[in-house]
Design an enzyme around this catalytic site. Structure first.
Site, PDB file in Angstrom:
ATOM      1  N   GLY A  47       5.972  -0.805   0.199  1.00  0.00           N
ATOM      2  CA  GLY A  47       6.795   0.384   0.449  1.00  0.00           C
ATOM      3  C   GLY A  47       7.181   0.470   1.919  1.00  0.00           C
ATOM      4  O   GLY A  47       6.923  -0.435   2.709  1.00  0.00           O
ATOM      5  N   ALA A  48       7.831   1.570   2.282  1.00  0.00           N
ATOM      6  CA  ALA A  48       8.180   1.814   3.696  1.00  0.00           C
ATOM      7  C   ALA A  48       8.346   3.317   3.887  1.00  0.00           C
ATOM      8  O   ALA A  48       8.587   4.061   2.931  1.00  0.00           O
ATOM      9  CB  ALA A  48       9.466   1.095   4.072  1.00  0.00           C
ATOM     10  N   ASP A  49       8.216   3.737   5.136  1.00  0.00           N
ATOM     11  CA  ASP A  49       8.430   5.155   5.468  1.00  0.00           C
ATOM     12  C   ASP A  49       9.884   5.425   5.822  1.00  0.00           C
ATOM     13  O   ASP A  49      10.396   6.511   5.535  1.00  0.00           O
ATOM     14  CB  ASP A  49       7.496   5.556   6.609  1.00  0.00           C
ATOM     15  CG  ASP A  49       6.053   5.352   6.194  1.00  0.00           C
ATOM     16  OD1 ASP A  49       5.627   6.028   5.238  1.00  0.00           O
ATOM     17  OD2 ASP A  49       5.371   4.484   6.763  1.00  0.00           O
ATOM     18  N   LYS A  70      14.026   7.474   1.791  1.00  0.00           N
ATOM     19  CA  LYS A  70      13.511   6.599   2.855  1.00  0.00           C
ATOM     20  C   LYS A  70      14.621   5.824   3.565  1.00  0.00           C
ATOM     21  O   LYS A  70      14.369   5.164   4.573  1.00  0.00           O
ATOM     22  CB  LYS A  70      12.510   5.603   2.277  1.00  0.00           C
ATOM     23  CG  LYS A  70      11.349   6.225   1.515  1.00  0.00           C
ATOM     24  CD  LYS A  70      10.388   6.890   2.450  1.00  0.00           C
ATOM     25  CE  LYS A  70       9.130   7.376   1.776  1.00  0.00           C
ATOM     26  NZ  LYS A  70       8.291   6.342   1.230  1.00  0.00           N
ATOM     27  N   GLU A 101      -0.545  -5.079   6.257  1.00  0.00           N
ATOM     28  CA  GLU A 101       0.803  -5.205   5.680  1.00  0.00           C
ATOM     29  C   GLU A 101       1.646  -6.181   6.505  1.00  0.00           C
ATOM     30  O   GLU A 101       2.394  -6.988   5.955  1.00  0.00           O
ATOM     31  CB  GLU A 101       1.482  -3.837   5.629  1.00  0.00           C
ATOM     32  CG  GLU A 101       0.864  -2.923   4.582  1.00  0.00           C
ATOM     33  CD  GLU A 101       1.395  -1.501   4.621  1.00  0.00           C
ATOM     34  OE1 GLU A 101       1.259  -0.806   3.609  1.00  0.00           O
ATOM     35  OE2 GLU A 101       1.927  -1.076   5.657  1.00  0.00           O
ATOM     36  N   LYS A 150       6.703   1.386   8.972  1.00  0.00           N
ATOM     37  CA  LYS A 150       5.656   1.372   7.960  1.00  0.00           C
ATOM     38  C   LYS A 150       4.349   1.861   8.587  1.00  0.00           C
ATOM     39  O   LYS A 150       4.227   1.930   9.794  1.00  0.00           O
ATOM     40  CB  LYS A 150       5.467  -0.045   7.413  1.00  0.00           C
ATOM     41  CG  LYS A 150       6.614  -0.465   6.483  1.00  0.00           C
ATOM     42  CD  LYS A 150       6.399  -1.828   5.847  1.00  0.00           C
ATOM     43  CE  LYS A 150       5.070  -2.034   5.202  1.00  0.00           C
ATOM     44  NZ  LYS A 150       4.653  -0.992   4.223  1.00  0.00           N
ATOM     45  N   THR A 203       0.846  -1.203   0.000  1.00  0.00           N
ATOM     46  CA  THR A 203       0.000   0.000   0.000  1.00  0.00           C
ATOM     47  C   THR A 203       0.874   1.243   0.000  1.00  0.00           C
ATOM     48  O   THR A 203       1.956   1.252   0.610  1.00  0.00           O
ATOM     49  CB  THR A 203      -0.919  -0.028   1.227  1.00  0.00           C
ATOM     50  OG1 THR A 203      -1.802  -1.158   1.112  1.00  0.00           O
ATOM     51  CG2 THR A 203      -1.769   1.236   1.346  1.00  0.00           C
TER      52      THR A 203
HETATM   53  C1  5RP Z   1       1.288   2.179   4.124  1.00  0.00           C
HETATM   54  C2  5RP Z   1       2.770   2.055   4.135  1.00  0.00           C
HETATM   55  C3  5RP Z   1       3.484   2.587   2.942  1.00  0.00           C
HETATM   56  O1  5RP Z   1       4.144   1.538   2.307  1.00  0.00           O
HETATM   57  C4  5RP Z   1       4.444   3.652   3.390  1.00  0.00           C
HETATM   58  O2  5RP Z   1       3.703   4.659   4.067  1.00  0.00           O
HETATM   59  C5  5RP Z   1       5.202   4.277   2.213  1.00  0.00           C
HETATM   60  O3  5RP Z   1       4.292   4.909   1.373  1.00  0.00           O
HETATM   61  P1  5RP Z   1       4.782   5.819   0.146  1.00  0.00           P
HETATM   62  O4  5RP Z   1       5.425   4.887  -0.842  1.00  0.00           O
HETATM   63  O5  5RP Z   1       3.503   6.436  -0.344  1.00  0.00           O
HETATM   64  O6  5RP Z   1       5.738   6.845   0.695  1.00  0.00           O
HETATM   65  O7  5RP Z   1       3.378   1.535   5.030  1.00  0.00           O
HETATM   66  O8  5RP Z   1       0.723   1.765   5.334  1.00  0.00           O
END
Ligand code: 5RP
Length: 227
Positions: free
Chosen positions: A84-86, A123, A105, A96, A28
């Site tokens: 993905g990841a933050d 990131k 997730e 995340k 997501t």
């Molecule tokens: C969602 C997540 C996303 O993978 C994370 O926030 C990264 O999102 P983006 O690619 O939009 O920066 O963990 O719950």
């Protein structure tokens, strides 16, 4: 290269790992959405794949692009998940949940033989914690969980969609964003959070991730965890 171009390049490189007949977990967020699009393109070109989604938003996107998305309820094992990841650190620990889908997730990641994370270069961090840690909370327990998080050293805030309207997850729970500052021991913090009743799940990933694809100015860097 723009950030979106970095995201797209990382996502395409990860989608190249999908093989015929695989069950693929779809993550997501913006970067994961590039992976959904890249996978849909490969399926249009003839690849056979079935998917499960980590959020209703991703499920909708996948279906709209022609992917076969089956309910996760019927699934006990996933071949490969791309998410993905933050933030991600050199030990493959991640924060995340920026998009609020951390619970599904984490469940899908736990069920997956391989978890690939796709990120733009911003990131990648030396130490986790600049990004506040998303925590999914049972609404009934919010005040107590806020207190418990504060006692653990965090500054927690309830996530809202607008003033007075709380953000709700796909499970209709709340998200509390807990600013801990730098996190020295992610595994220890994860264990402490897991022991707080009312926390449904938290966005610290400490052992789930196998590979990271980082989109950079000059191409995609691929990092594989040593076992
Ligand atoms: C969602 C997540 C996303 O993978 C994370 O926030 C990264 O999102 P983006 O690619 O939009 O920066 O963990 O719950």
């Amino acid at each position: 290269m723009t950030v979106d171009a970095e995201r797209a390049a990382a996502a395409e490189a990860a989608v190249n790992e999908v093989r015929a007949g695989m069950l693929v977990g779809l993550g997501t967020g913006r970067t994961a959405a590039f992976a959904v699009r890249a996978l849909a393109q490969r399926v249009k070109e003839g690849l056979r794949a079935t998917c499960v989604a980590t959020s209703t938003a991703t499920e909708r996107l996948g279906v709209s692009l022609g992917l076969r998305v089956i309910p996760f309820e019927a699934v006990s094992r996933v071949d490969l998940t791309i998410d993905g990841a933050d933030e991600i650190d050199p030990r493959f620990c991640a924060i995340k949940g920026g998009g609020g889908a951390l619970l599904r997730e984490k469940v899908v990641a736990a069920a997956s033989d391989r978890v690939l994370i796709v990120v733009d270069a911003n990131k990648v961090v030396e130490r986790l914690g600049s990004f506040p840690l998303p925590v999914e909370v049972l609404p009934f327990a919010e005040a107590w969980v806020m207190r418990a998080l504060t006692e653990l050293g965090a500054a927690p805030t309830r996530r809202v969609v607008e003033a007075g309207t709380p953000f709700r997850t796909d499970q209709q729970n709340f998200v509390v964003d807990a600013a801990f500052g730098f996190i020295d021991d992610a595994a220890d913090l994860a264990a402490r959070l897991a022991s707080i009743p009312g926390i449904v799940e938290h966005g610290l990933f400490v052992g789930e991730i196998d590979e990271v694809f980082v989109g950079r100015e000059d191409g995609v860097e691929r990092r594989t965890k040593m076992r």
